[in-house]
Write an enzyme that holds these catalytic residues in place. Structure first.
Site, PDB file in Angstrom:
ATOM      1  N   GLU A 170      13.325  14.723  -8.543  1.00  0.00           N
ATOM      2  CA  GLU A 170      13.031  13.473  -9.244  1.00  0.00           C
ATOM      3  C   GLU A 170      11.543  13.168  -9.122  1.00  0.00           C
ATOM      4  OE1 GLU A 170      14.954  11.696 -11.310  1.00  0.00           O
ATOM      5  OE2 GLU A 170      12.910  11.028 -11.593  1.00  0.00           O
ATOM      6  N   LYS A 225       8.146  20.482  -7.005  1.00  0.00           N
ATOM      7  CA  LYS A 225       8.166  19.085  -6.557  1.00  0.00           C
ATOM      8  C   LYS A 225       7.152  18.873  -5.420  1.00  0.00           C
ATOM      9  CE  LYS A 225       9.439  14.956  -5.495  1.00  0.00           C
ATOM     10  NZ  LYS A 225       9.497  13.744  -6.228  1.00  0.00           N
ATOM     11  N   CYS A 281       6.998   9.856   0.043  1.00  0.00           N
ATOM     12  CA  CYS A 281       6.926  11.262  -0.391  1.00  0.00           C
ATOM     13  C   CYS A 281       5.660  12.003  -0.017  1.00  0.00           C
ATOM     14  CB  CYS A 281       7.082  11.327  -1.909  1.00  0.00           C
ATOM     15  SG  CYS A 281       8.776  11.130  -2.425  1.00  0.00           S
TER      16      CYS A 281
HETATM   17  C1  UDX Z   1       5.036   9.532  -5.791  1.00  0.00           C
HETATM   18  C2  UDX Z   1       4.876  10.388  -7.057  1.00  0.00           C
HETATM   19  O1  UDX Z   1       3.967   9.731  -7.956  1.00  0.00           O
HETATM   20  C3  UDX Z   1       6.222  10.606  -7.721  1.00  0.00           C
HETATM   21  O2  UDX Z   1       6.075  11.481  -8.835  1.00  0.00           O
HETATM   22  C4  UDX Z   1       7.184  11.213  -6.715  1.00  0.00           C
HETATM   23  O3  UDX Z   1       8.469  11.367  -7.295  1.00  0.00           O
HETATM   24  C5  UDX Z   1       7.287  10.350  -5.458  1.00  0.00           C
HETATM   25  O4  UDX Z   1       5.981  10.143  -4.915  1.00  0.00           O
HETATM   26  P1  UDX Z   1       5.325   6.946  -5.282  1.00  0.00           P
HETATM   27  O5  UDX Z   1       5.104   7.329  -3.860  1.00  0.00           O
HETATM   28  O6  UDX Z   1       6.488   6.081  -5.608  1.00  0.00           O
HETATM   29  O7  UDX Z   1       5.481   8.250  -6.194  1.00  0.00           O
HETATM   30  O8  UDX Z   1       4.025   6.175  -5.816  1.00  0.00           O
HETATM   31  P2  UDX Z   1       2.607   6.596  -6.409  1.00  0.00           P
HETATM   32  O9  UDX Z   1       2.346   5.746  -7.578  1.00  0.00           O
HETATM   33  O10 UDX Z   1       2.481   8.050  -6.599  1.00  0.00           O
HETATM   34  O11 UDX Z   1       1.610   6.110  -5.270  1.00  0.00           O
HETATM   35  C6  UDX Z   1       1.569   6.715  -3.996  1.00  0.00           C
HETATM   36  C7  UDX Z   1       0.472   6.109  -3.165  1.00  0.00           C
HETATM   37  O12 UDX Z   1      -0.802   6.455  -3.685  1.00  0.00           O
HETATM   38  C8  UDX Z   1       0.498   4.575  -3.118  1.00  0.00           C
HETATM   39  O13 UDX Z   1       0.217   4.153  -1.804  1.00  0.00           O
HETATM   40  C9  UDX Z   1      -0.606   4.175  -4.078  1.00  0.00           C
HETATM   41  O14 UDX Z   1      -1.161   2.915  -3.767  1.00  0.00           O
HETATM   42  C10 UDX Z   1      -1.602   5.294  -3.846  1.00  0.00           C
HETATM   43  N1  UDX Z   1      -2.513   5.502  -4.982  1.00  0.00           N
HETATM   44  C11 UDX Z   1      -2.027   5.951  -6.178  1.00  0.00           C
HETATM   45  C12 UDX Z   1      -3.876   5.272  -4.825  1.00  0.00           C
HETATM   46  O15 UDX Z   1      -4.338   4.878  -3.753  1.00  0.00           O
HETATM   47  N2  UDX Z   1      -4.703   5.516  -5.878  1.00  0.00           N
HETATM   48  C13 UDX Z   1      -4.262   5.969  -7.089  1.00  0.00           C
HETATM   49  O16 UDX Z   1      -5.089   6.174  -7.988  1.00  0.00           O
HETATM   50  C14 UDX Z   1      -2.858   6.190  -7.241  1.00  0.00           C
END
Ligand code: UDX
Ligand code: ADP
Length: 468
Positions: A170, A225, A281
């Site tokens: 996912e 993944k 993740c």
């Molecule tokens: C992530 C992946 O995006 C997703 O595809 C996978 O299935 C699960 O892991 P998620 O952890 O829910 O999703 O959130 P994501 O939006 O990826 O953000 C992860 C972290 O990175 C957050 O703490 C966010 O604040 C940080 N982040 C993200 C940044 O600091 N800068 C960015 O530009 C993007």
């Protein structure tokens, strides 16, 4: 090859992945009965709460989908055995945290819940059952699942028992899960049994165009993944490393991100500097990759990916250290307002939130933290910080309490530290906040979400991540 028609689905694990994913499948496949099971009774009760604002997972749009399907063809129950026995297809969506002890502690995934659920499926399934790995798993986990299921195959009093195993990771991100599920960039299905692959593809094809449904072998699917998460996390560590350099050189990381993002080979997304990545993740998956590389003797590859995690931890500690430094080198007994506790906006999830590290550092320094987050409960914050809230903060030791709004958090504080990019933090009335803070007062904006000009105009000193 005849493609089995899926009429009944069981999903083991009613968490952040299982709940929303099954809700969207049920929504688009009204002819399929979808049952989500979990051992955690409180979680199942929350999924069944008539008040849709009480669902255990906060995700914009999820309440509407659950409201449409629940009781029709979407069910939440703790009756695990019956749901497995009735299912044509079983999704494994249980937790796979990093091991905390034994071989691979701190890096490898703890597969005890995956193994336990595979054993349950092996014992209870009837006829032919397609078992789908949904949780993120180390490469070759399907081998373990196949071995466990294979041992249960054969004739039974109700007929032959057989299994096919698929990997269907996912890619949804929290906060945008419903949009990601409704309109995925791709759906990935890895497997060896063409009929099982097509059975799963036929579910997704109810709403996903065929070009976006990718088919690979099992191991490519599992590794894709981990690799996707590693690449995304690597971009964040890269931009955070440049943010630190910007602060030292009077460059501006937002400007640098815009300039490099305009290169179509780099692209604009995932270039926002911040307090470090969190979530269930990224760290787990990279550590898993590091463990795998070591297992296969690829020390240099392991060290390369380890660097992404190390930089991330450094970034969080760097922010707590600079807060202490700017507050005259000591925060002992000082009130600090912390705005945002979730690892990102639009979720109530705090797993691996950089806020936990930063708050722990400040508490260690003796700070008195007033924490506000619109969606995270006080119980969750207490569990994450490993210490209960206090009623009055007056000891000089590190203490914390929940504030009911940003103004209450800021009252009497020397600094406001913004750690999650909730939209409401962009609308704060800095004149009102500055009026209740102890002067000289600071805004530390680790997400560049606040109106810095308004904060400066209200008399605050302002630090923003990545601004020299
Ligand atoms: C992530 C992946 O995006 C997703 O595809 C996978 O299935 C699960 O892991 P998620 O952890 O829910 O999703 O959130 P994501 O939006 O990826 O953000 C992860 C972290 O990175 C957050 O703490 C966010 O604040 C940080 N982040 C993200 C940044 O600091 N800068 C960015 O530009 C993007
Ligand atoms: P994710 O973010 O991957 O969805 P969560 O931790 O939110 O992970 O959810 C996983 C869920 O799986 C938990 O609610 C846990 O209780 C459940 N679970 C783990 N093992 C089993 C099992 N053998 N049977 C049923 N539910 C299980």
């Amino acid at each position: 090859m005849s493609t089995p028609v899926i009429q009944t689905i069981c999903c083991i694990g009613a968490g952040y992945v299982g709940g929303p994913t099954m809700a969207v499948i049920a929504d688009h496949c009204p002819g399929v009965q979808v049952t989500v099971v979990d051992l955690n009774q409180a979680r199942i009760e929350a999924w069944n709460d008539p008040d849709l604002s009480k669902l255990p997972v906060y995700e914009p749009g999820l309440d509407a989908v659950v409201g449409r399907c629940r009781g029709r063809n979407l069910h939440f129950t703790t009756a695990v055995d019956a749901a497995i026995a009735a299912a044509d297809m079983v999704f494994l969506s249980v937790n796979t945290p990093t091991k905390t002890r034994g071989i691979g502690a701190g890096e490898a995934s703890d597969l005890r819940w995956i193994e336990a659920s595979a054993r349950q499926v092996a014992a209870l399934a009837q006829g032919h059952t397609i078992v789908v790995e949904k949780s993120t798993l180390p490469v070759r986990t399907a081998e373990v699942i196949k071995t466990i299921l294979g041992a249960a195959e054969g004739e039974t009093p109700t007929g032959p028992k057989t299994f096919s195993v698929l990997s269907n990771p996912e890619f949804l991100a929290e906060g945008t899960a419903i949009g990601d599920l409704e309109n995925p960039d791709r759906v990935l299905i890895g497997g060896e049994d063409p009929a099982a692959i097509e059975a799963l593809a036929s579910l997704y094809s109810q709403w996903v165009v065929p070009e976006k449904i990718l088919r690979t072998n099992l191991w490519s699917s599992e590794l894709s993944k981990l690799t996707a998460n590693a690449f995304l996390a690597q971009r964040i560590s890269s931009i955070n490393s440049i943010a630190a350099l910007c602060e030292a050189t009077e460059a501006n990381v937002a400007e640098v991100a815009r300039a490099i993002g305009a290169d179509s080979r780099i692209g604009t997304k995932f270039l926002k500097a911040g307090p470090g990545f969190g979530g269930s993740c990224f760290q787990k998956d990279i550590l898993n990759l590091v463990y795998l590389c070591r297992h296969y003797g690829l020390e240099e590859v392991a060290a390369y990916w380890q660097g992404v995690v190390s930089l991330n931890a450094w970034q969080s500690h760097r922010i707590s250290a600079l807060v202490v430094r700017q507050l005259f080198g000591t925060v002992t007994g000082k009130r600090i307002a912390v705005l945002g506790f979730a690892f990102k906006a639009d979720t109530n999830d705090t797993r691996e939130s950089p806020t936990i590290t930063i708050c722990a550092d400040l508490l260690e320094e003796g700070a008195q933290l007033a924490i506000y987050d619109p969606k995270v409960s006080a119980e969750q914050i207490a569990a994450d910080l490993g210490q209960p809230a206090v009623v009055t903060m007056d000891s000089g030791e590190g203490q914390w309490q929940v504030a009911s709004n940003p103004l209450a958090a800021a009252t009497g504080a020397d600094a406001v530290v913004v750690l999650t990019e909730w939209a409401e933090f962009g609308q704060l009335d800095w004149r009102a906040l500055a009026a209740v803070m102890r002067q000289p007062a600071w805004l530390f904006d680790a997400r560049t979400v606040c109106d810095a000009a308004a904060a400066r105009a209200a008399g605050l000193k302002v630090w923003r991540v990545g601004e020299g």
